[in-house]
Design an enzyme around this catalytic site. Sequence first.
Site, PDB file in Angstrom:
ATOM      1  N   LYS A 111       0.842  -1.209   0.000  1.00  0.00           N
ATOM      2  CA  LYS A 111       0.000   0.000   0.000  1.00  0.00           C
ATOM      3  C   LYS A 111       0.873   1.254   0.000  1.00  0.00           C
ATOM      4  O   LYS A 111       0.562   2.235  -0.677  1.00  0.00           O
ATOM      5  CB  LYS A 111      -0.909   0.015   1.233  1.00  0.00           C
ATOM      6  CG  LYS A 111      -2.075  -0.960   1.152  1.00  0.00           C
ATOM      7  CD  LYS A 111      -3.276  -0.299   0.502  1.00  0.00           C
ATOM      8  CE  LYS A 111      -4.202  -1.272  -0.205  1.00  0.00           C
ATOM      9  NZ  LYS A 111      -4.898  -2.177   0.679  1.00  0.00           N
ATOM     10  N   LYS A 194      -4.156 -11.381  -9.090  1.00  0.00           N
ATOM     11  CA  LYS A 194      -5.272 -11.193  -8.156  1.00  0.00           C
ATOM     12  C   LYS A 194      -6.379 -10.310  -8.727  1.00  0.00           C
ATOM     13  O   LYS A 194      -6.114  -9.238  -9.272  1.00  0.00           O
ATOM     14  CB  LYS A 194      -4.751 -10.566  -6.852  1.00  0.00           C
ATOM     15  CG  LYS A 194      -5.791 -10.578  -5.764  1.00  0.00           C
ATOM     16  CD  LYS A 194      -5.338  -9.893  -4.495  1.00  0.00           C
ATOM     17  CE  LYS A 194      -6.557  -9.460  -3.701  1.00  0.00           C
ATOM     18  NZ  LYS A 194      -6.296  -8.412  -2.753  1.00  0.00           N
ATOM     19  N   LYS A 197     -10.505  -4.901  -6.194  1.00  0.00           N
ATOM     20  CA  LYS A 197     -11.454  -3.816  -6.425  1.00  0.00           C
ATOM     21  C   LYS A 197     -10.817  -2.610  -7.103  1.00  0.00           C
ATOM     22  O   LYS A 197     -11.453  -1.880  -7.822  1.00  0.00           O
ATOM     23  CB  LYS A 197     -12.017  -3.344  -5.076  1.00  0.00           C
ATOM     24  CG  LYS A 197     -13.172  -4.190  -4.599  1.00  0.00           C
ATOM     25  CD  LYS A 197     -13.570  -3.784  -3.189  1.00  0.00           C
ATOM     26  CE  LYS A 197     -13.312  -4.917  -2.252  1.00  0.00           C
ATOM     27  NZ  LYS A 197     -13.599  -4.685  -0.869  1.00  0.00           N
TER      28      LYS A 197
HETATM   29  P1  TYM Z   1     -10.941  -7.079   1.108  1.00  0.00           P
HETATM   30  O1  TYM Z   1     -12.052  -6.107   1.247  1.00  0.00           O
HETATM   31  O2  TYM Z   1      -9.781  -6.707   0.251  1.00  0.00           O
HETATM   32  O3  TYM Z   1     -11.511  -8.448   0.576  1.00  0.00           O
HETATM   33  C1  TYM Z   1     -12.601  -9.066   1.234  1.00  0.00           C
HETATM   34  C2  TYM Z   1     -12.454 -10.564   1.229  1.00  0.00           C
HETATM   35  O4  TYM Z   1     -12.368 -11.041  -0.104  1.00  0.00           O
HETATM   36  C3  TYM Z   1     -11.195 -11.804  -0.254  1.00  0.00           C
HETATM   37  N1  TYM Z   1     -10.637 -11.575  -1.587  1.00  0.00           N
HETATM   38  C4  TYM Z   1     -10.305 -12.553  -2.416  1.00  0.00           C
HETATM   39  N2  TYM Z   1     -10.374 -13.886  -2.289  1.00  0.00           N
HETATM   40  C5  TYM Z   1      -9.983 -14.626  -3.343  1.00  0.00           C
HETATM   41  N3  TYM Z   1      -9.514 -14.091  -4.507  1.00  0.00           N
HETATM   42  C6  TYM Z   1      -9.427 -12.747  -4.663  1.00  0.00           C
HETATM   43  N4  TYM Z   1      -8.981 -12.238  -5.808  1.00  0.00           N
HETATM   44  C7  TYM Z   1      -9.826 -11.915  -3.600  1.00  0.00           C
HETATM   45  N5  TYM Z   1      -9.874 -10.576  -3.413  1.00  0.00           N
HETATM   46  C8  TYM Z   1     -10.365 -10.384  -2.170  1.00  0.00           C
HETATM   47  C9  TYM Z   1     -10.223 -11.320   0.806  1.00  0.00           C
HETATM   48  O5  TYM Z   1      -9.271 -12.307   1.129  1.00  0.00           O
HETATM   49  C10 TYM Z   1     -11.168 -11.059   1.940  1.00  0.00           C
HETATM   50  O6  TYM Z   1     -11.450 -12.265   2.615  1.00  0.00           O
HETATM   51  N6  TYM Z   1      -8.572  -6.590   5.431  1.00  0.00           N
HETATM   52  C11 TYM Z   1      -9.733  -7.191   4.799  1.00  0.00           C
HETATM   53  C12 TYM Z   1     -11.060  -6.757   5.397  1.00  0.00           C
HETATM   54  C13 TYM Z   1     -11.154  -7.036   6.855  1.00  0.00           C
HETATM   55  C14 TYM Z   1     -11.356  -8.297   7.473  1.00  0.00           C
HETATM   56  C15 TYM Z   1     -11.357  -8.051   8.864  1.00  0.00           C
HETATM   57  C16 TYM Z   1     -11.510  -9.586   6.958  1.00  0.00           C
HETATM   58  C17 TYM Z   1     -11.068  -6.091   7.840  1.00  0.00           C
HETATM   59  N7  TYM Z   1     -11.179  -6.703   9.055  1.00  0.00           N
HETATM   60  C18 TYM Z   1     -11.534  -9.091   9.782  1.00  0.00           C
HETATM   61  C19 TYM Z   1     -11.689 -10.639   7.888  1.00  0.00           C
HETATM   62  C20 TYM Z   1     -11.672 -10.373   9.267  1.00  0.00           C
HETATM   63  C21 TYM Z   1      -9.716  -6.760   3.350  1.00  0.00           C
HETATM   64  O7  TYM Z   1      -9.163  -5.762   2.994  1.00  0.00           O
HETATM   65  O8  TYM Z   1     -10.437  -7.543   2.541  1.00  0.00           O
END
Ligand code: TYM
Length: 331
Positions: A111, A194, A197
């Site tokens: 980041k 990957k 978003k």
């Molecule tokens: P975020 O918002 O980037 O993504 C949300 C969830 O989607 C999964 N994910 C993916 N899984 C497979 N392939 C992909 N290309 C892909 N892109 C995203 C992520 O692994 C995630 O499970 N830090 C976290 C949000 C968060 C969170 C938490 C998650 C904040 N607190 C506590 C679990 C527990 C995040 O940025 O996810």
Amino acid sequence: METVLSGIRSTGNLHLGNYFGAIKNFIKMQHEHRCYFFIADYHSLTTHPTPEDLHQNVKQVLVEYLAAGIDPEVATLYIQSDVPEVAELYLLLNMNAYMGELERCTTFKDKARKQSDNINAGLLTYPVLMAADILIHRATKVPVGKDQEQHLEMARTFGKRFNRMYNNEYFPEPYAFNFGVDLIKIPGLDGSTKMGKSEGEGNAVFLADDPKTIQKKIMRAVTDSGPTEKNQPKPQAIENIFNIMQVVSTQDTLNYFEDKYNSCEIRYGDMKKQLAEDVIAFTAPLREKILEIGADDVYLSKVARMGAEKARESAAKTVKEVREIIGFKPF
Ligand code: TYM
């Protein structure tokens, strides 16, 4: 019964990666375990959204969670900022999180590279907030995609450190979880490893995309001129198309194109056409529900209120107990 928690940052529409990484298995579990699913809107502030965008994005994720099948009467579905207890636990955990370990975190380094003009303290302590999200319900299972593995390890570190410091077993160890299957990483359509978003046009298929958009994105997905030797290993971009096909298409379809690839007869145009059809068949019912639920503000407000109430009950109990353990006492 275990406590399960999963979250998604409110930084845009949900894509296939989010669905297969974090939502699909959760839907299965909501009837068997104590499940919390939340929208990480505090987390989204690291990128400085406008108030309008912040609100719109939270709404969109809420709508898409519901459309995907999370039942707010069964699971606890809530918005992170509706539970300010999380912010208190984050503050308390920050006291035992060290600069070195936070700076070494790969997502921080990533980041910091991507938004070099905005390396704020929230980015650095992001894993602490995430640990607070998990530990506040004393969750043990966290359905996530592969990219969140290191964050989960840090959540375990912070929980264990707290336990050691105060000589107790208060926080259980949370583990990344995907039903005994390896954690998933859905790749991008642009040849990158990957789907994300904020990876730019043409990388991701969003659950709310209309069929035309999906078709356009998939037909433009990066490929090459095709294999020249039988059974040759697949280059990344081709592997990506196969990986996406694996989650949305039937095994027969996948086998058909595997065979075509291995015998050097594959036509990527045909494969992408099939993939687009299968993705559209998969997302069409979701999209329909997204449009329907998105128009029902009364229902959404009821869901958010109900979720906040249930989540706060659990969170307030943890914070109260943590305060006692630390030694805060009323006079
Ligand atoms: P975020 O918002 O980037 O993504 C949300 C969830 O989607 C999964 N994910 C993916 N899984 C497979 N392939 C992909 N290309 C892909 N892109 C995203 C992520 O692994 C995630 O499970 N830090 C976290 C949000 C968060 C969170 C938490 C998650 C904040 N607190 C506590 C679990 C527990 C995040 O940025 O996810």
